[in-house]
Write an enzyme that holds these catalytic residues in place. Structure first.
Site, short mmCIF file in Angstrom:
data_model
loop_
_atom_site.label_atom_id
_atom_site.label_comp_id
_atom_site.label_asym_id
_atom_site.label_seq_id
_atom_site.Cartn_x
_atom_site.Cartn_y
_atom_site.Cartn_z
N HIS A 82 1.15 -0.84 0.28
CA HIS A 82 0.23 -0.52 0.02
C HIS A 82 0.66 1.15 0.01
O HIS A 82 1.97 1.38 0.76
CB HIS A 82 -1.27 -0.07 1.39
CG HIS A 82 -1.89 1.84 1.18
ND1 HIS A 82 -3.42 1.35 0.68
CD2 HIS A 82 -1.80 2.27 1.81
CE1 HIS A 82 -2.85 2.36 1.33
NE2 HIS A 82 -3.03 2.94 1.43
N ASP A 161 -14.47 5.38 7.97
CA ASP A 161 -13.03 5.92 7.67
C ASP A 161 -14.21 7.19 6.09
O ASP A 161 -13.18 8.18 6.29
CB ASP A 161 -12.06 5.32 6.75
CG ASP A 161 -11.46 6.11 6.27
OD1 ASP A 161 -10.48 6.97 6.31
OD2 ASP A 161 -11.19 5.65 4.70
N ARG A 168 -12.29 15.41 6.80
CA ARG A 168 -11.74 15.61 7.07
C ARG A 168 -11.27 16.42 5.56
O ARG A 168 -10.46 17.67 5.96
CB ARG A 168 -10.48 14.52 6.84
CG ARG A 168 -10.40 13.99 8.40
CD ARG A 168 -9.88 13.07 7.84
NE ARG A 168 -8.19 12.67 7.99
CZ ARG A 168 -7.95 11.62 7.65
NH1 ARG A 168 -8.46 10.62 7.12
NH2 ARG A 168 -6.39 12.05 7.39
N SER A 183 -6.63 6.06 9.12
CA SER A 183 -7.27 5.57 7.68
C SER A 183 -6.49 4.66 6.73
O SER A 183 -8.00 3.99 6.47
CB SER A 183 -7.60 7.11 7.13
OG SER A 183 -8.01 7.21 6.02
N LYS A 187 -8.62 0.15 7.17
CA LYS A 187 -9.19 0.04 5.83
C LYS A 187 -8.60 -1.58 5.25
O LYS A 187 -8.95 -2.35 5.46
CB LYS A 187 -8.85 0.75 4.97
CG LYS A 187 -10.49 2.10 4.46
CD LYS A 187 -9.13 2.83 2.89
CE LYS A 187 -8.05 4.01 3.54
NZ LYS A 187 -8.76 4.82 3.22
N1 URA Z 1 -5.27 7.73 2.70
C1 URA Z 1 -6.26 7.54 3.26
O1 URA Z 1 -6.23 6.52 2.90
N2 URA Z 1 -6.17 7.79 4.27
C2 URA Z 1 -5.49 9.45 4.39
O2 URA Z 1 -6.08 9.97 5.52
C3 URA Z 1 -4.47 9.53 3.94
C4 URA Z 1 -4.09 8.21 2.25
#
Ligand code: URA
Length: 434
Positions: A82, A161, A168, A183, A187
């Site tokens: 990721h 999220d 946000r 966040s 996930k």
């Molecule tokens: N990627 C995400 O999924 N969340 C964030 O807050 C920043 C990058």
């Protein structure tokens, strides 16, 4: 429990308990807590931060707010890679078939681009016919059969999220390390992977602009993953210039294919080998990162990574012939060379601005409702460290709408700094956190 007391507690810099954090996430997802109170708490967190335990609790609360993906029917070691987000970052398209052709199972949930950063799902959808919304059983079946499938984030995964990220975005609270960690990991942890390699970007094109901030982010991401029992490591990599030569969806897929054929640009090649090597090491297939890197490099030389990519395209309904015939992607009707505005070495690139220029050409979205122009984007001819003569092409723009060129060119020009001196070279892989 009252939301107003939680807000005051965080304003005073005190840590929230597990119960308080869950009261907040569950109440917010259930529409019992209004946006204005959630926004006030996010702002208090932005100012006062969260300690490691609070960050982990918020992450687990986000993970538990929706469906958890059960990959137990997928046989073998499952790994994911990721990235925290960047410009020209097409590494997932290359790393996943590289490791899958070594026998690692990749059941990947990817995101779309938002703001100046691109997303893997948008890139894959530029391949004619490619489906990213396949049902769970078919997804499991493809991974079991060929070892790899990449789909988009289902609405049911980590809904806390989804809501918090949108809030946000409009309350200027994106760039808070505990909020980013919860966040991303909220996930990731909803998916059932054994090993996770994180590519934490640093520099002008990433959310974290300095190496110190990126290191803090990487440490907290790794710590949170370990608290959840995952094998996890993070590499901190350069995003002070775009990765590779191309930015934009179909253009990046073409560059990824060229890289899988062994013709990729040096920076992209190196990062992909290292990320693949790290994934193979973490999954137990290689004993060191160097050994993993050698195994990964072989998948490019012997063509197995490209074959795996073609197999994935076919399994997900796309036309695998795109790897041999790039005209199948279509071509932008407007292609324009952008001249260098001065003579000198490019000493800095505002990479976020380059991402924005690409977005202005049609390659990204300003809101989730915008439709992407798949053929739009930028070919970068002059990067940090290169010499440009005034008037010679510094970039090539691709778009479907000629009216978009002017704004994009102004943003692009401002993004480049010229100097008489060649800048000191900056390494691509800056640090590693395990
Ligand atoms: N990627 C995400 O999924 N969340 C964030 O807050 C920043 C990058």
């Amino acid at each position: 429990m009252r939301m107003v007391d939680l807000i005051r507690k965080k304003q005073e810099g005190l840590p929230l308990t597990r119960e308080e954090i869950r009261f907040f996430t569950e109440g917010y997802v259930g529409n019992e807590i209004p946006d204005y109170q959630a926004a006030a708490l996010l702002m208090a967190i932005w100012f006062k931060g969260m300690d490691r335990d609070e960050t982990a609790e918020l992450t687990f609360a986000i993970r538990d707010s929706g469906e958890k993906l059960d990959f137990s029917e997928i046989k073998g070691i499952r790994a994911d890679k990721h990235s925290t987000g960047g410009v020209g970052d097409k590494t997932s398209l290359i790393v996943t078939p590289m490791v899958a052709s070594c026998g690692i199972k990749v059941a990947k949930i990817s995101g779309r681009g938002l703001g100046h950063t691109g997303g893997t799902v948008d890139k894959l959808e530029s391949i004619p016919g490619f489906r990213t919304d396949i049902p769970k059983d078919e997804f499991t079946d493809i991974v079991n059969r060929i070892g790899i499938a990449i789909v988009g984030q289902n609405r049911e995964v980590a809904p806390a999220d989804k809501k918090l990220y949108a809030l946000r975005d409009v309350t200027s609270t994106i760039d808070s390390i505990p909020l980013i960690v919860s966040s991303i990991m909220g996930k990731k942890l909803a998916a059932d992977d054994d090993a996770i390699v994180l590519d934490v970007k640093t520099g002008s094109g990433s959310f974290m602009k300095t190496k110190e901030e990126s290191r803090k982010l990487a440490e907290l991401l790794v710590d949170t993953g370990k608290k959840a029992g995952k094998k996890i490591m993070a590499l901190i990599t350069d995003m002070d210039r775009p990765l590779g030569e191309y930015v934009g969806n179909a253009l990046e897929v073409r560059e990824a294919i060229e890289t899988l054929k062994g013709n990729g640009p040096e920076d992209l090649n190196e990062i992909c080998e290292v990320l693949s090597g790290a994934t193979l090491m973490l999954s137990g297939d290689a004993s060191t990162l160097e050994e993993g890197r050698r195994m990964a490099a072989k998948t490019i030389r012997d063509g197995s990574a490209l074959r795996k990519f073609r197999e994935m395209i076919k399994a997900q309904g796309g036309n695998p012939e795109v790897t041999e015939d790039y005209s199948l992607f279509g071509e932008a009707p407007v292609i324009r060379a952008i001249p260098a505005k001065a003579s000198g070495f490019i000493s800095a690139m505002d990479t976020e601005a380059i991402g924005k220029a690409s977005l202005l050409l049609g390659a990204g979205r300003s809101t989730m409702a915008d439709v992407i122009d798949e053929t739009a984007g930028i070919r970068i001819l002059k990067k940090t460290g290169d010499y440009a003569e005034k008037g010679e092409p510094a970039a090539v723009f691709y778009t479907s709408d000629e009216r978009r060129l002017l704004d994009a060119e102004a943003v692009y020009d401002n993004a480049l700094t010229y100097s008489a001196e060649r800048p000191a070279p900056r390494p691509l892989i800056l640090d590693r956190v395990e």
